[in-house]
Design a protein around this motif. Structure first.
Motif, short mmCIF file in Angstrom:
data_model
loop_
_atom_site.label_atom_id
_atom_site.label_comp_id
_atom_site.label_asym_id
_atom_site.label_seq_id
_atom_site.Cartn_x
_atom_site.Cartn_y
_atom_site.Cartn_z
N PHE A 128 41.08 30.84 48.60
CA PHE A 128 40.85 32.26 48.88
C PHE A 128 41.73 32.78 50.01
O PHE A 128 42.02 33.98 50.06
N LYS A 129 42.18 31.89 50.90
CA LYS A 129 43.12 32.30 51.95
C LYS A 129 44.46 32.73 51.33
O LYS A 129 45.09 33.69 51.77
N LYS A 130 44.87 32.00 50.29
CA LYS A 130 46.11 32.36 49.58
C LYS A 130 46.00 33.77 48.98
O LYS A 130 46.95 34.55 49.02
N GLU A 168 35.08 20.57 47.82
CA GLU A 168 34.76 20.70 49.24
C GLU A 168 34.99 22.14 49.67
O GLU A 168 35.75 22.89 49.04
N LYS A 169 34.38 22.50 50.80
CA LYS A 169 34.51 23.87 51.30
C LYS A 169 35.96 24.21 51.62
O LYS A 169 36.43 25.32 51.35
N LYS A 170 36.70 23.25 52.15
CA LYS A 170 38.09 23.53 52.53
C LYS A 170 38.95 23.85 51.31
O LYS A 170 39.91 24.63 51.39
N THR A 171 38.61 23.28 50.15
CA THR A 171 39.34 23.59 48.91
C THR A 171 39.19 25.07 48.58
O THR A 171 40.16 25.75 48.22
N TYR A 191 47.61 39.74 49.48
CA TYR A 191 47.32 41.17 49.49
C TYR A 191 47.29 41.77 50.91
O TYR A 191 46.95 42.93 51.08
N LYS A 192 47.65 40.94 51.90
CA LYS A 192 47.52 41.34 53.30
C LYS A 192 48.28 42.62 53.62
O LYS A 192 47.76 43.55 54.24
N ASP A 193 49.53 42.69 53.21
CA ASP A 193 50.37 43.85 53.51
C ASP A 193 50.58 44.74 52.30
O ASP A 193 51.54 45.52 52.25
N SER A 194 49.70 44.60 51.34
CA SER A 194 49.85 45.37 50.09
C SER A 194 48.92 46.57 50.08
O SER A 194 47.85 46.56 50.69
N THR A 195 49.35 47.63 49.39
CA THR A 195 48.48 48.80 49.22
C THR A 195 47.48 48.60 48.06
O THR A 195 46.57 49.38 47.87
N VAL A 196 47.72 47.51 47.32
CA VAL A 196 46.84 47.20 46.19
C VAL A 196 45.58 46.50 46.72
O VAL A 196 45.67 45.60 47.56
N PRO A 230 42.69 43.96 46.98
CA PRO A 230 42.53 42.57 46.52
C PRO A 230 41.38 42.46 45.53
O PRO A 230 40.49 43.33 45.49
N PRO A 231 41.37 41.42 44.69
CA PRO A 231 40.28 41.28 43.70
C PRO A 231 38.92 41.16 44.38
O PRO A 231 38.81 40.65 45.50
N LEU A 232 37.90 41.64 43.69
CA LEU A 232 36.54 41.66 44.24
C LEU A 232 36.03 40.26 44.59
O LEU A 232 35.20 40.10 45.47
N LYS A 233 36.55 39.24 43.87
CA LYS A 233 36.06 37.88 44.12
C LYS A 233 36.30 37.45 45.57
O LYS A 233 35.54 36.66 46.12
N LEU A 234 37.34 38.01 46.21
CA LEU A 234 37.61 37.70 47.62
C LEU A 234 36.49 38.25 48.50
O LEU A 234 36.01 37.56 49.42
N ASP A 235 36.07 39.49 48.23
CA ASP A 235 34.95 40.08 48.98
C ASP A 235 33.68 39.26 48.82
O ASP A 235 32.95 39.01 49.78
N TYR A 236 33.41 38.87 47.56
CA TYR A 236 32.21 38.09 47.28
C TYR A 236 32.24 36.76 48.04
O TYR A 236 31.23 36.33 48.61
N TYR A 237 33.41 36.11 48.06
CA TYR A 237 33.51 34.83 48.75
C TYR A 237 33.30 35.00 50.25
O TYR A 237 32.58 34.21 50.88
N ASN A 238 33.89 36.02 50.84
CA ASN A 238 33.73 36.25 52.28
C ASN A 238 32.27 36.54 52.65
O ASN A 238 31.80 36.13 53.71
#
Length: 313
Positions: free
Chosen positions: A59-61, A51-54, A66-71, A73-81
């Motif tokens: 991806f929210k995790k 399901e979409k919520k899964t 990486y929210k407060d990190s200088t690193v 985040p993996p590209l897969k997060l960008d692709y998903y968004n």
């Protein structure tokens, strides 16, 4: 992945089916060609109830991590968004994943955590199927739910194409690229195809090219091949081929037009006459040395010209 793209994105599965059969026969490799994709975390995503919520939770995790990190985040997060911005794309992807499970398209390995999806691309039907599915497969790879595709040659057991010899891989990948890209009126440049190839394959290389592109639609195509292989030269057909030599003289590159039909010549003859290689025990060198002795023994006023011609050569 590039080879798989060539196979998939070419719009002529029938041409590929014939070409792949010729190619595997030439290389004496298994003729069942599979493109396979390995799943990532199959228990969570490839269980038939995605399901979409899964995906959102998963991806929210990653985003929070990486929210407060200088690193970065993996590209897969960008692709998903990016996919999320188009709701239909995500829904199509979820429907595709669940359908793969329902239709038993996935083979379980590693205690169910990993599953494999296979396509027999040497069959027209499955070639067309992977063409239809490929955009969805690429989306799944980009968001990290599938690994990069593998190309396997299968019959009794499986051979990964990456694990064949360098010569086999080089030849296979080159021919796949040509099958996918050559169209009527093409000009094709090939640089030193003999690299890593057994002498037998070098001798048959041009014959295979002629066979692969023997259909009349390719009559308007021309190949320009740079080579150091005398084996390739010996298979040039005089009426349909031309040899041009390149020679550097005082830092200037000059072309030499060699108007010779070398078809069927021996290695010795080509090395001596075309490449100007003087090797020991070459019968053509031996013949000219014998001529020199004969000329020297002859009582003739014009023998200096004859001697000079052979000595210069």
């Amino acid at each position: 992945r590039k080879i798989v793209e060539y196979i998939v994105k070419d719009g002529r599965p029938e041409v590929f089916e014939k070409g792949l059969k010729k190619l595997t026969k030439f290389l004496e490799l298994p003729d069942h060609i599979e493109v396979s994709f390995r799943t990532v975390n199959a228990t969570a995503f490839f269980n038939g109830n995605l399901e979409k919520k899964t995906l959102d939770v998963f991806f929210k995790k990653i985003e929070n991590k990486y929210k407060d990190s200088t690193v970065r985040p993996p590209l897969k997060l960008d692709y998903y968004n990016k996919l999320k911005q188009n709701g239909d794309s995500i829904n199509d992807l979820i429907a595709f994943v669940n359908e793969l499970v329902r239709k038993d398209r996935l083979i379980e390995i590693s205690n169910g955590r990993t599953k494999i999806l296979k396509y027999r691309v040497d069959r027209v039907g499955e070639h067309k199927l992977i063409q239809k599915d490929y955009e969805l497969l690429e989306n799944l790879r980009e968001i990290g739910l599938l690994k990069a595709p593998e190309l396997n040659l299968a019959q009794k057991g499986t051979i990964e194409i990456q694990k064949t010899s360098s010569g086999e891989f080089h030849f296979f990948s080159t021919m796949i690229g040509l099958m996918a890209t050559v169209v009527p009126n093409s000009l094709i440049f090939i640089d030193e195809p003999e690299i890593s190839l057994h002498p037998n394959w070098q001798m048959k290389y041009l014959a295979f090219l002629r066979e692969l592109f023997s259909e009349s639609i390719y009559d308007s195509c021309q190949f320009v091949i740079a080579t150091h292989s005398h084996f390739l030269i010996s298979d040039l057909r005089g009426k349909s081929a031309k040899i041009i030599g390149l020679k550097k003289t005082e830092q200037e590159l000059k072309t030499i037009d060699i108007n010779t039909n070398t078809f069927g010549w021996s290695a010795e003859e080509i090395l001596y006459e075309i490449f100007n290689v003087k090797s020991t025990r070459n019968s053509f060198i031996e013949y000219e040395l014998t001529q020199l002795v004969d000329i020297l023994n002859r009582d003739s006023k014009d023998k200096l010209d004859e001697l000079s011609k052979i000595l210069t050569k």
